[in-house]
Enzyme design. Structure first.
Site, PDB file in Angstrom:
ATOM      1  CG  LEU A 200      -3.548  -1.393  -2.858  1.00 48.79           C
ATOM      2  CD1 LEU A 200      -3.068  -2.401  -1.833  1.00 48.79           C
ATOM      3  CD2 LEU A 200      -2.541  -0.251  -2.994  1.00 48.79           C
ATOM      4  CG  ASP A 224      -6.019 -12.103 -13.750  1.00 48.57           C
ATOM      5  OD1 ASP A 224      -4.968 -12.295 -13.121  1.00 48.57           O
ATOM      6  OD2 ASP A 224      -6.289 -11.023 -14.280  1.00 48.57           O
ATOM      7  CE  LYS A 225      -3.065 -20.378 -13.419  1.00 49.70           C
ATOM      8  NZ  LYS A 225      -4.345 -20.953 -13.094  1.00 49.70           N
ATOM      9  CE  LYS A 258       6.276  -2.539 -12.065  1.00 51.36           C
ATOM     10  NZ  LYS A 258       6.516  -1.130 -12.092  1.00 51.36           N
ATOM     11  CG  LEU A 260       3.424  -8.626  -6.137  1.00 49.30           C
ATOM     12  CD1 LEU A 260       3.794  -7.890  -4.856  1.00 49.30           C
ATOM     13  CD2 LEU A 260       4.550  -9.544  -6.575  1.00 49.30           C
TER      14      LEU A 260
HETATM   15  C1  LIG Z   1      -3.427 -11.226  -9.118  1.00 49.58           C
HETATM   16  S1  LIG Z   1      -3.660  -9.544  -8.927  1.00 49.58           S
HETATM   17  C2  LIG Z   1      -4.994  -9.281 -10.052  1.00 49.58           C
HETATM   18  C3  LIG Z   1      -4.575  -8.868 -11.401  1.00 49.58           C
HETATM   19  C4  LIG Z   1      -5.725  -8.330 -12.196  1.00 49.58           C
HETATM   20  N1  LIG Z   1      -5.540  -8.594 -13.581  1.00 49.58           N
HETATM   21  C5  LIG Z   1      -5.940  -6.846 -11.974  1.00 49.58           C
HETATM   22  O1  LIG Z   1      -6.574  -6.245 -12.837  1.00 49.58           O
HETATM   23  O2  LIG Z   1      -5.546  -6.304 -10.946  1.00 49.58           O
HETATM   24  C6  LIG Z   1      -4.524  -9.406  -7.384  1.00 49.58           C
HETATM   25  C7  LIG Z   1      -4.592  -8.037  -6.814  1.00 49.58           C
HETATM   26  O3  LIG Z   1      -3.398  -7.773  -6.082  1.00 49.58           O
HETATM   27  C8  LIG Z   1      -3.130  -6.385  -6.082  1.00 49.58           C
HETATM   28  N2  LIG Z   1      -1.795  -6.201  -6.680  1.00 49.58           N
HETATM   29  C9  LIG Z   1      -1.022  -7.118  -7.298  1.00 49.58           C
HETATM   30  N3  LIG Z   1       0.165  -6.599  -7.657  1.00 49.58           N
HETATM   31  C10 LIG Z   1       0.147  -5.306  -7.242  1.00 49.58           C
HETATM   32  C11 LIG Z   1       1.076  -4.224  -7.321  1.00 49.58           C
HETATM   33  N4  LIG Z   1       2.272  -4.379  -7.876  1.00 49.58           N
HETATM   34  N5  LIG Z   1       0.703  -3.038  -6.801  1.00 49.58           N
HETATM   35  C12 LIG Z   1      -0.500  -2.868  -6.225  1.00 49.58           C
HETATM   36  N6  LIG Z   1      -1.412  -3.849  -6.117  1.00 49.58           N
HETATM   37  C13 LIG Z   1      -1.101  -5.047  -6.622  1.00 49.58           C
HETATM   38  C14 LIG Z   1      -4.212  -5.730  -6.896  1.00 49.58           C
HETATM   39  O4  LIG Z   1      -5.191  -5.239  -6.028  1.00 49.58           O
HETATM   40  C15 LIG Z   1      -4.730  -6.876  -7.736  1.00 49.58           C
HETATM   41  O5  LIG Z   1      -6.048  -6.650  -8.130  1.00 49.58           O
END
Ligand SMILES: C[S@@+](CC[C@H](N)C(=O)[O-])C[C@H]1O[C@@H](n2cnc3c(N)ncnc32)[C@H](O)[C@@H]1O
Length: 328
Positions: A200, A224-225, A258, A260
């Protein structure tokens, strides 16, 4: 009609509640002086050899804090209990109405889903200490969400170790007994059939329309902001694993990107499994302040959206006290 006047005992209850809330985080109740009689460290202690005065002070402060962990936890528990009893009295007297939050589902009514979720913890080296602490909190929340889910999912924490493991050992050693959560040093490629994996990622071009119970969905275990945009997407592409983003854009307009938090993604998945309705799942989980032009008409019933102030940029530091292990 006049509103009910608080009786003496409810006045007391109100007082108890406010005292309890004031004291809840008040660690001065714990008698540190018994364990650490001196306010200041003994700079001559050989164990501090080679350390700067500043580092010694920080070290000593941490030691005092760690040494009173059990006392602080007991004090917090006692206050919580006191507050709960006072609230109960107020409900009974009709002064306040009980909250309509999500109820814990009966264990016998839970059905474990076949859908597997992986939290890929291969990113320790990219996070600072505070972010690793947040990551630990988010994993605790995923585990806790299973407890109130109709269809809880088995969670595998892959590439687990290093600093994150140390935070768990310190804050939540009970994780070894968590039902439905497997902590492993192995990678998801070692643990699962590659054909079943879906990573995801908010950066994916594929938009998920549904979740497939035969798949293993990977969530990137990173806070990772927004420093590493596209990180998980690129990792998955390199490994030949399909990716998908949640269909947020089809249902909502968000004020920010988007992206999360791990626990919100997981909670959305649990909600979707229950209601098979993305709109409902998003509204119930995503914090309201992330909505563009939020107005009261799209306010969800659940307390989850409004009260949790955490998002990708700011996840409050939780503690093991908040993430209670399941009692089954
Ligand atoms: C804080 S996010 C990490 C962001 C990071 N820079 C990245 O490359 O994914 C944590 C994880 O939540 C999932 N995630 C966050 N937002 C999402 C979205 N809109 N759709 C699908 N997965 C999401 C992803 O698996 C992501 O790696």
């Amino acid at each position: 009609m006049s509103s009910p006047q608080p009786s003496d005992s409810s006045q007391e209850a109100i007082q108890e509640i406010s005292n309890a809330s004031e004291d809840q985080n008040n660690t001065t109740q714990v008698d540190m002086s018994k364990l650490y009689p001196h306010e200041k460290p003994d700079y001559k202690d050989p164990k501090y050899a080679g350390m700067s005065r500043r580092a010694i002070k920080r070290h000593y402060k941490q030691e005092r804090w760690d040494a009173t962990r059990d006392e602080r936890r007991d004090a917090a528990k006692a206050k919580k209990k006191q507050k709960k009893e006072a609230r109960k009295r107020m409900y009974e007297e009709g002064l306040i109405t009980p909250p309509q939050g999500p109820k814990r589902i009966r264990l016998e009514d839970q059905v474990w889903s076949k859908l597997n979720v992986v939290i890929d913890c291969d990113f320790n080296s990219l996070m600072v200490e505070k972010e690793i602490n947040s990551m630990q909190t988010q994993i605790c929340r995923c585990y806790s969400s299973n407890r109130s889910a109709k269809y809880p999912c088995p969670i595998t924490i892959t590439s687990f170790g290093g600093d994150l493991e140390q935070v768990f050992d310190k804050k939540t050693p009970s994780r070894t007994n968590w039902k439905g959560v497997d902590f492993t040093t192995e990678t998801y490629l070692e643990k699962f059939d590659k054909e079943k994996l879906v990573y995801l990622s908010a950066d994916s071009d594929n938009v998920a329309t549904e979740l497939d119970e035969n798949k293993v969905y990977i969530i990137g275990g990173i806070v990772d902001k927004n420093r590493y945009k596209g990180l998980c997407q690129e990792k998955a592409v390199k490994e030949g694993i399909p990716t998908a983003q949640l269909p947020i854009g089809e249902y909502l307009q968000l004020a920010t990107r988007k992206v999360l938090t791990v626990n919100h993604v997981y909670e959305i998945m649990l909600k979707w499994l229950e209601c098979k309705d993305w709109n409902q799942a998003f509204l119930e989980v995503i914090p309201q302040r992330k909505f563009k032009d939020f107005n009261a008409s799209n306010q969800p019933n659940s307390s989850a959206a409004g009260e949790d102030s955490s998002d990708e940029e700011a996840v409050d530091e939780g503690s093991d006290i908040g993430a209670t292990p399941q009692d089954n």
